[in-house]
Design an enzyme around this catalytic site. Structure first.
Site, PDB file in Angstrom:
ATOM      1  N   SER A 110     -83.484 -65.874  -9.444  1.00 12.06           N
ATOM      2  CA  SER A 110     -83.992 -64.995  -8.398  1.00 12.06           C
ATOM      3  C   SER A 110     -85.295 -65.555  -7.822  1.00 12.06           C
ATOM      4  O   SER A 110     -86.218 -65.886  -8.578  1.00 12.06           O
ATOM      5  CB  SER A 110     -84.208 -63.605  -8.988  1.00 12.06           C
ATOM      6  OG  SER A 110     -84.711 -62.774  -7.999  1.00 12.06           O
ATOM      7  N   GLY A 111     -85.352 -65.667  -6.540  1.00 10.80           N
ATOM      8  CA  GLY A 111     -86.575 -66.155  -5.888  1.00 10.80           C
ATOM      9  C   GLY A 111     -86.601 -67.657  -5.723  1.00 10.80           C
ATOM     10  O   GLY A 111     -87.585 -68.214  -5.254  1.00 10.80           O
ATOM     11  N   THR A 115     -81.024 -67.468  -0.702  1.00 12.00           N
ATOM     12  CA  THR A 115     -80.720 -66.803   0.571  1.00 12.00           C
ATOM     13  C   THR A 115     -81.268 -67.619   1.746  1.00 12.00           C
ATOM     14  O   THR A 115     -80.590 -67.808   2.751  1.00 12.00           O
ATOM     15  CB  THR A 115     -81.322 -65.391   0.567  1.00 12.00           C
ATOM     16  OG1 THR A 115     -80.822 -64.728  -0.594  1.00 12.00           O
ATOM     17  CG2 THR A 115     -80.935 -64.610   1.794  1.00 12.00           C
ATOM     18  N   ASN A 160     -89.033 -61.558  -6.573  1.00 12.42           N
ATOM     19  CA  ASN A 160     -88.788 -61.996  -5.186  1.00 12.42           C
ATOM     20  C   ASN A 160     -88.997 -60.815  -4.250  1.00 12.42           C
ATOM     21  O   ASN A 160     -88.461 -59.738  -4.474  1.00 12.42           O
ATOM     22  CB  ASN A 160     -87.337 -62.518  -5.105  1.00 12.42           C
ATOM     23  CG  ASN A 160     -87.003 -63.044  -3.718  1.00 12.42           C
ATOM     24  OD1 ASN A 160     -87.827 -62.990  -2.811  1.00 12.42           O
ATOM     25  ND2 ASN A 160     -85.795 -63.558  -3.580  1.00 12.42           N
ATOM     26  N   SER A 163     -85.400 -59.932  -2.564  1.00 14.95           N
ATOM     27  CA  SER A 163     -84.366 -60.305  -3.526  1.00 14.95           C
ATOM     28  C   SER A 163     -83.026 -59.713  -3.104  1.00 14.95           C
ATOM     29  O   SER A 163     -82.932 -58.530  -2.767  1.00 14.95           O
ATOM     30  CB  SER A 163     -84.767 -59.796  -4.891  1.00 14.95           C
ATOM     31  OG  SER A 163     -83.818 -60.193  -5.835  1.00 14.95           O
ATOM     32  N   SER A 164     -82.004 -60.552  -3.145  1.00 10.70           N
ATOM     33  CA  SER A 164     -80.675 -60.045  -2.805  1.00 10.70           C
ATOM     34  C   SER A 164     -80.185 -59.205  -3.977  1.00 10.70           C
ATOM     35  O   SER A 164     -80.147 -59.681  -5.102  1.00 10.70           O
ATOM     36  CB  SER A 164     -79.705 -61.199  -2.589  1.00 10.70           C
ATOM     37  OG  SER A 164     -80.301 -62.178  -1.785  1.00 10.70           O
ATOM     38  N   GLY A 390     -79.518 -64.209  -8.031  1.00  6.85           N
ATOM     39  CA  GLY A 390     -79.796 -65.266  -8.999  1.00  6.85           C
ATOM     40  C   GLY A 390     -79.910 -64.731 -10.416  1.00  6.85           C
ATOM     41  O   GLY A 390     -80.087 -63.526 -10.635  1.00  6.85           O
ATOM     42  N   GLU A 392     -81.340 -63.493 -13.618  1.00  8.25           N
ATOM     43  CA  GLU A 392     -82.643 -62.844 -13.756  1.00  8.25           C
ATOM     44  C   GLU A 392     -82.829 -62.238 -15.138  1.00  8.25           C
ATOM     45  O   GLU A 392     -81.879 -61.774 -15.769  1.00  8.25           O
ATOM     46  CB  GLU A 392     -82.858 -61.799 -12.651  1.00  8.25           C
ATOM     47  CG  GLU A 392     -81.844 -60.719 -12.572  1.00  8.25           C
ATOM     48  CD  GLU A 392     -82.001 -59.892 -11.297  1.00  8.25           C
ATOM     49  OE1 GLU A 392     -82.691 -60.315 -10.369  1.00  8.25           O
ATOM     50  OE2 GLU A 392     -81.404 -58.799 -11.263  1.00  8.25           O
TER      51      GLU A 392
HETATM   52  N1  LIG Z   1     -87.023 -73.345   2.349  1.00  9.69           N
HETATM   53  C1  LIG Z   1     -87.951 -72.422   2.291  1.00  9.69           C
HETATM   54  N2  LIG Z   1     -89.039 -72.542   3.060  1.00  9.69           N
HETATM   55  C2  LIG Z   1     -90.000 -71.606   2.989  1.00  9.69           C
HETATM   56  N3  LIG Z   1     -89.976 -70.531   2.190  1.00  9.69           N
HETATM   57  C3  LIG Z   1     -88.914 -70.373   1.402  1.00  9.69           C
HETATM   58  C4  LIG Z   1     -87.844 -71.294   1.415  1.00  9.69           C
HETATM   59  N4  LIG Z   1     -86.929 -70.881   0.517  1.00  9.69           N
HETATM   60  C5  LIG Z   1     -87.419 -69.749  -0.016  1.00  9.69           C
HETATM   61  N5  LIG Z   1     -88.596 -69.419   0.513  1.00  9.69           N
HETATM   62  C6  LIG Z   1     -89.437 -68.252   0.155  1.00  9.69           C
HETATM   63  O1  LIG Z   1     -89.031 -67.740  -1.064  1.00  9.69           O
HETATM   64  C7  LIG Z   1     -88.618 -66.392  -0.953  1.00  9.69           C
HETATM   65  C8  LIG Z   1     -87.439 -66.134  -1.837  1.00  9.69           C
HETATM   66  O2  LIG Z   1     -86.320 -66.816  -1.360  1.00  9.69           O
HETATM   67  P1  LIG Z   1     -84.873 -66.220  -1.408  1.00  9.69           P
HETATM   68  O3  LIG Z   1     -84.873 -64.807  -0.990  1.00  9.69           O
HETATM   69  O4  LIG Z   1     -84.023 -67.149  -0.673  1.00  9.69           O
HETATM   70  O5  LIG Z   1     -84.557 -66.272  -2.918  1.00  9.69           O
HETATM   71  P2  LIG Z   1     -83.173 -66.034  -3.627  1.00  9.69           P
HETATM   72  O6  LIG Z   1     -82.886 -67.228  -4.389  1.00  9.69           O
HETATM   73  O7  LIG Z   1     -82.191 -65.597  -2.635  1.00  9.69           O
HETATM   74  O8  LIG Z   1     -83.534 -64.841  -4.582  1.00  9.69           O
HETATM   75  P3  LIG Z   1     -82.610 -63.667  -5.082  1.00  9.69           P
HETATM   76  O9  LIG Z   1     -81.705 -64.199  -6.057  1.00  9.69           O
HETATM   77  O10 LIG Z   1     -83.582 -62.715  -5.618  1.00  9.69           O
HETATM   78  O11 LIG Z   1     -81.948 -63.154  -3.874  1.00  9.69           O
HETATM   79  C9  LIG Z   1     -88.291 -66.207   0.471  1.00  9.69           C
HETATM   80  O12 LIG Z   1     -88.525 -64.871   0.845  1.00  9.69           O
HETATM   81  C10 LIG Z   1     -89.261 -67.154   1.147  1.00  9.69           C
HETATM   82  O13 LIG Z   1     -90.523 -66.519   1.301  1.00  9.69           O
HETATM   83 MG   LIG Z   2     -81.238 -63.946  -2.225  1.00 11.34          MG
END
Ligand SMILES: Nc1ncnc2c1ncn2[C@@H]1O[C@H](COP(=O)(O)OP(=O)(O)OP(=O)(O)O)[C@@H](O)[C@H]1O
Ligand SMILES: [Mg+2]
Length: 1107
Positions: A110-111, A115, A160, A163-164, A390, A392
């Site tokens: 997660s994070g 996404t 996050n 977070s999805s 992700g 967690e």
């Molecule tokens: N390539 C990137 N460039 C800039 N910031 C990023 C990038 N990837 C992720 N982030 C930052 O990290 C945060 C978390 O990313 P994201 O929501 O994609 O995580 P995740 O893996 O989908 O988590 P979860 O499993 O909780 O959904 C985003 O809100 C963003 O602020």
């Molecule tokens: Mg996500």
């Protein structure tokens, strides 16, 4: 010349190692250090072969610009530095060009940025695939589904901020050209428990906060909501605001996105009404109330909220109220209704809220799918993007985390399977021998969870379906029995005594050693959540709602469709959908993005080695590299390999003519690379050790420098030679031009001289010729003149001769005639004698006169008496005859003229003649009167009744009746009087009254006097002593003086047979009473115009001034 193409490679300007396969030495430290080095230089992407490792930068980097998209478009995977776009491009191109369905698997905890990565992939594909209005709309809808789903399915967690809380798999469908047609989204188990309760420091789903912050007052009022978060029990208060997140702006984005995706206004409205209802449900509170029969019963504390919910959803308030207080259980066609205590009521309320929200979410996904569904039935190519929650580990991990982590286990499993399979297949395809590499296979953990008999999920289902009292504890007990010996399962109570003394493991928990770490799950709630029960009374109440969306969300509430079969449990549903997903993924070509979280603080620039190390371990990345390298660390198709290294061998440089493989063989032999270091596949060269590749790279670098020097040398030589040649050429050109110029000048000079000489000669020749011609002309002229003179002389001589001859002939003729005449006269003299001559003379004379008169007859002029013409006299001897004839002719024509006159005309002409005799050449007034006819009666006395008396008084014929001015004798002033002349009298009468003033018999008139001038004055002299002469003579003035005087003269003559004396003089005497007054006419001034003025000067003089 062939276009010089600059070949780049991932190996150019590399920071650390772009592809971990090339890492040397390969161990955990170097792996982490390499990642760290790259991360510190903003290189967040690193490859392991074709797998992309992405480290969350936690800040926006300028590497996703449209320029970057262009840079990576249509480039080979290893051509540029590692990037998620390279992977997206590779996937898209093999989908489009090789017709391989693709899936992009994004994993990480997660994070870690899954996404974000999925959105980057989608946006890249959208940017590079086809264009056009329709395609753009599809793209836009696909992209805009993200904000909608994120608002409803994402929440802030401690790990996050976005977070999805659901799993998402999206199939993007393309046509044969690679244009997007549409998509299908599958969602996996929303973490709905978050709706009613959030752990500390976390939030509910974004949409609740977005509505309250972003909706207008008006809209909030419609939804019966208040802006204050603290008003709602379901909203955790401690982190209502998230740093850097503008809920209000996001709300607008979501509404806009819903519109783009195709939500109708009323649908959007309904969705928000459901959200509002869920929020308000949390505010319903219950209080205990004891009933008579001793049973506990709950009662709603404040019905206001309930009322508003019912208004919002169109549910009968009493129905809902009852559903919160009673529970009807149907068994064997019997209905038993039991009351709910307070705890049960709260449970029912929360269950309703969770169900409402999760069903709404599923409805949203279905609705979006409806919009983005491909419109054609043609065969589609598919690119799947998997973005799942992700892995967690929280403080308290419950059923949801168990499910989420299970899902991640499965993904890891597929990663292991597919990666190894792919690798293995490649070796087999290429005919390379492959040795198995050890790696941790998490199939055992998957089995622990999903095994149909002994798996945890199967156990949970069994407990849920088992009759009798079922609690979470009985479930744990069962686990303890069945899984006790499993090496990845840990529990305090398990038969295995390993954990009896592990105080970190509470009694109500079990622990699983996941691939990514140990997770301790609180068993509380597992049974309930797996059952996912909603009291039928509630679903029926919802079905009764007049709100069409809510009604549609609870189809099982329809009493006519009661299904007594238990619905499948949440766990088994999820297991099934994951299994379907895995199957789906296995049919596609996988592309991996492995997301790594660099720190727990959600902060940029922090690289926590331990955290990263942990992730690298459980993701099995090192093994991944090893597997990749076990056989061969590096592989490359022959063509690009030869292209890159051909400069290292004379035979292959600059061109190799023949198959690329043979070229590479020659190259490698020449470089003396040990045979065990490489292997020839069918289409690729496999290099075992990265060192070999680096050696090649170093040689290449060295060779490139040499080549650069060579090129420089040749270029310089070429440049100097070119310059020299150019200068030489220029010199020749200049010299030739100069020579040409000089020769031209010389030629021009000679030409000019020649022309001058030529012109002189021609002039001289011409003059000579002219002279000759002139001479010749003069000779000709002279000859002509001489000839003319000669001819003239001859002609004149001839003429003279002819004239002489003619004269002689004439003379002969005359002489002959005379002679003949003489002879005739001599002969006839005897017949005529002496009087014959006279007779001839008379005869001739007669003939002439006859001729004269006959001619005269034709020549006589017109009969007009005033015609003065007369033909000229023809013969002198007729002169007097001619004049006489003229006179006679004139008299004759006058007579003729007169004979035409009537008597009256004759009278008029007589009068005019009389007047002419009297006044011609005497009175200046006369010539003006000639043309005026004499009318006499200017006044018509008989016709005018005014003068009746006057007419009666005069019985004679009136000759003149006219108005005259009578001059006053005393002062010379004029008075108008009527002047009448009759046969016998002259009368003066008053002009107005017609009274007769004076009457003079004609016999008493002795004289009339007047001036010789151009005036009308005249004096009538009377006989002395006559009756009328008492006052004296009359002095009168008239415009018709000539006529009056003439008529007076003629009348007097005819009456008295005496000629009236008419005196014409500019000074005459008149008798006024006793005085003799002299009337004198003088030349007066023109003061009074043409009218003469009369003035009495003294006793003797009266002056008339005539102009
Ligand atoms: N390539 C990137 N460039 C800039 N910031 C990023 C990038 N990837 C992720 N982030 C930052 O990290 C945060 C978390 O990313 P994201 O929501 O994609 O995580 P995740 O893996 O989908 O988590 P979860 O499993 O909780 O959904 C985003 O809100 C963003 O602020
Ligand atoms: Mg996500």
């Amino acid at each position: 010349m062939a276009k010089m193409e600059v070949k780049t490679s991932l190996l150019d300007n590399m920071i650390g190692v772009g592809d971990m396969v090339l890492l040397e030495p390969l161990d955990e430290d170097s792996f982490i250090n390499n990642l760290k080095k790259r991360y510190d230089h903003n290189e967040v992407y690193t490859y392991i072969g074709s797998v992309v490792i992405s480290i969350n930068p936690y800040r926006s980097l300028p590497i996703y610009t449209p320029e970057k998209v262009e840079e990576y478009r249509n480039r080979n995977f290893y051509e540029l530095s590692p990037h998620i776009f390279a992977l997206s491009d590779e996937a898209y191109r093999s989908l489009r060009d090789q017709d391989k369905d693709q899936c992009i698997l994004i994993t990480g905890e997660s994070g870690a940025g899954k996404t974000e990565a999925s959105k980057l992939v989608m946006s890249y594909v959208a940017a590079v695939c086809g264009k056009g209005a329709e395609v753009n709309q599809v793209k836009e809808q696909l992209l805009q589904s993200n904000p909608v789903l994120e608002a409803f399915g994402n929440a802030k967690t401690v790990r996050n901020d976005n977070s999805s809380r659901f799993g998402k798999y999206m199939d993007i469908e393309f046509d044969f050209k690679g244009d997007p047609l549409g998509g299908v989204i599958s969602n996996y188990l929303l973490e709905k428990s978050r709706v009613v309760k959030q752990p500390r420091g976390e939030r509910n789903f974004h949409i609740f906060y977005q509505i309250l912050s972003g909706a207008s007052e008006d809209f909030l009022c419609k939804l019966k909501l208040e802006r204050d978060f603290s008003r709602y029990n379901y909203l955790g208060l401690d982190s209502a605001k998230v740093n850097g997140v503008d809920d209000a702006a996001n709300f607008r984005t979501v509404r806009n996105a819903m519109q783009i995706v195709g939500f109708m206004d009323h649908e959007t409205q309904s969705v928000f009404e459901v959200v509002a209802a869920v929020l308000k449900l949390g505010n319903i509170e219950f209080k205990p109330e004891s009933r008579v029969n001793g049973l506990d019963e709950s009662k709603i504390k404040d019905k206001n909220e309930l009322k508003e919910i019912c208004e919002l959803t169109g549910i009968d308030q009493s129905v809902l109220e009852r559903a919160f207080s009673f529970r009807t259980v149907e068994a064997k066609q019997e209905k038993v209704s039991t009351t709910l205590n307070v705890a049960q009521a709260y449970y029912a309320r929360d269950a309703l809220a969770k169900n409402l929200y999760s069903r709404l979410f599923s409805w949203l996904v279905t609705r979006i799918n409806e919009s983005i569904k491909a419109q054609t039935k043609v065969r589609k190519k598919v690119m799947g993007v998997l973005d799942i929650y992700g892995f967690e580990i929280f403080e308290d991990n419950s059923f949801e985390q168990f499910i989420i982590n299970y899902c991640n286990e499965k993904l890891q499993q597929i990663f292991i399977e597919l990666t190894l399979k792919e690798e293995q297949e490649e070796y087999i395809r290429e005919g390379i021998e492959w040795t198995h590499i050890e790696y941790f296979n998490n199939a055992i953990i998957c089995d622990l969870i999903e095994n149909n008999q002994t798996g945890i999920l199967a156990m949970l289902d069994e407990e849920c379906l088992r009759p009798g009292t079922v609690t979470d504890d009985t479930f744990l007990e069962k686990l303890n029995q069945v899984c006790a010996t499993h090496q990845h399962f840990e529990s305090r109570m398990s038969k295995c005594s390993r954990f009896l003394n592990d105080t970190s493991l509470p009694h109500s928990c079990f622990r699983i050693q996941h691939y990514a770490g140990k997770v301790m799950y609180q068993v509380e709630g597992f049974v309930d959540k797996n059952n996912d029960l909603l009291y039928r009374d509630l679903s029926q109440a919802m079905w009764k709602a007049s709100h069409s969306l809510i009604k549609a969300l609870f189809p099982e509430g329809n009493p006519t469709k009661i299904n007594l079969k238990r619905p499948p449990t949440a766990g088994s549903q999820f297991k099934a959908s994951v299994a379907t997903l895995m199957k789906n993924l296995q049919t596609k070509n996988p592309n991996y993005i492995r997301c790594i979280k660099p720190n727990d603080k959600k902060a940029a620039h922090i690289f926590n080695d331990a955290l990263v190390c942990h992730q690298i371990r459980y993701l099995g990345l090192l093994e991944n590299v090893r597997v990749r390298r076990a056989g061969y660390a590096f592989r490359q198709a022959y063509e690009p390999c030869l292209e890159r290294y051909k400069m290292l061998c004379k035979q292959t440089w600059p061109h190799w003519r023949g198959p690329a493989r043979a070229g590479v063989e020659v190259l490698f032999n020449e470089l003396e690379i040990p045979e065990e270091e490489f292997s020839f596949g069918r289409s690729k060269i496999f290099i075992r050790n990265p060192r070999t590749l680096f050696k090649l790279e170093d040689l290449r670098k060295q060779r490139l420098e040499d080549l650069a020097t060579l090129i420089e040398k040749i270029y310089r030589g070429w440049k100097c030679r070119t310059r020299f040649l150019l200068m030489k050429k220029s010199q020749i050109v200049i010299a030739s031009w100069y020579r040409r110029y000089a020769q031209q000048k010389k030629y021009q000079k000679i030409k000019n001289s020649a022309v001058i000489v030529q012109s002189y000669i021609r002039g001289w020749k011409a003059r000579k010729l002219l002279r000759e011609l002139k001479h010749q002309k003069r000779c000709n002229e002279a000859a002509t003149i001489i000839a003319a003179y000669w001819h003239g002389t001859q002609a004149r001589r001839e003429l003279k001769r002819l004239k002489e001859e003619a004269r002689r002939k004439h003379a002969v003729a005359v002489i002959w005639a005379y002679w003949l005449g003489l002879k005739v006269r001599r002969e006839y003299r005897k017949f005529f004698r002496a009087n014959a001559g006279r007779k001839i003379y008379e005869f001739t004379l007669q003939r002439l006169m006859q001729k004269y008169f006959l001619e005269m007859k034709n020549k006589v002029p017109s009969l007009s008496p005033i015609d003065k013409n007369w033909p000229a006299r023809p013969y002198l001897f007729l002169d007097s005859t001619h004049k006489e004839l003229k006179r006679i002719f004139h008299l004759w024509r006058c007579k003729k003229y007169r004979d035409q006159f009537t008597d009256q005309q004759k009278l008029i002409y007589e009068e005019k003649l009389e007047a002419s005799e009297l006044f011609k050449d005497k009175k200046a007034l006369y010539p003006a009167s000639v043309g005026q006819p004499f009318q006499g009666a200017y006044l018509e006395i008989s016709k005018n009744p005014k003068y009746k008396k006057l007419k009666d008084a005069v019985d004679e014929k009136i000759i003149i009746a006219e108005v005259v001015n009578k001059i006053n004798r005393a002062n010379g002033k004029a008075t108008s009087r009527i002047f009448l002349l009759t046969k016998n009298n002259v009368l003066l009468a008053d002009q107005k009254s017609g009274n007769i003033k004076s009457e003079v018999p004609l016999g008493d008139v002795t004289k009339v006097s007047m001036s010789s001038q151009n005036d009308g004055f005249f004096a009538v002299h009377l006989k002395e002593g006559s009756g009328a002469a008492g006052k004296g003579d009359f002095l009168l003035s008239s415009d018709h003086l000539i006529e009056m005087a003439t008529k007076l003269y003629r009348t007097t003559l005819s009456q008295t047979k005496q000629k009236l004396n008419i005196e014409i003089s500019d000074e005459f005497l008149v008798q006024f009473r006793q005085d003799k007054v002299c009337v004198k006419f003088i030349q007066g001034s023109q003061k009074n115009g043409n009218i003469p003025t009369c003035k009495r000067k003294n006793n003797r003089l009266l002056e008339v001034a005539v102009p």
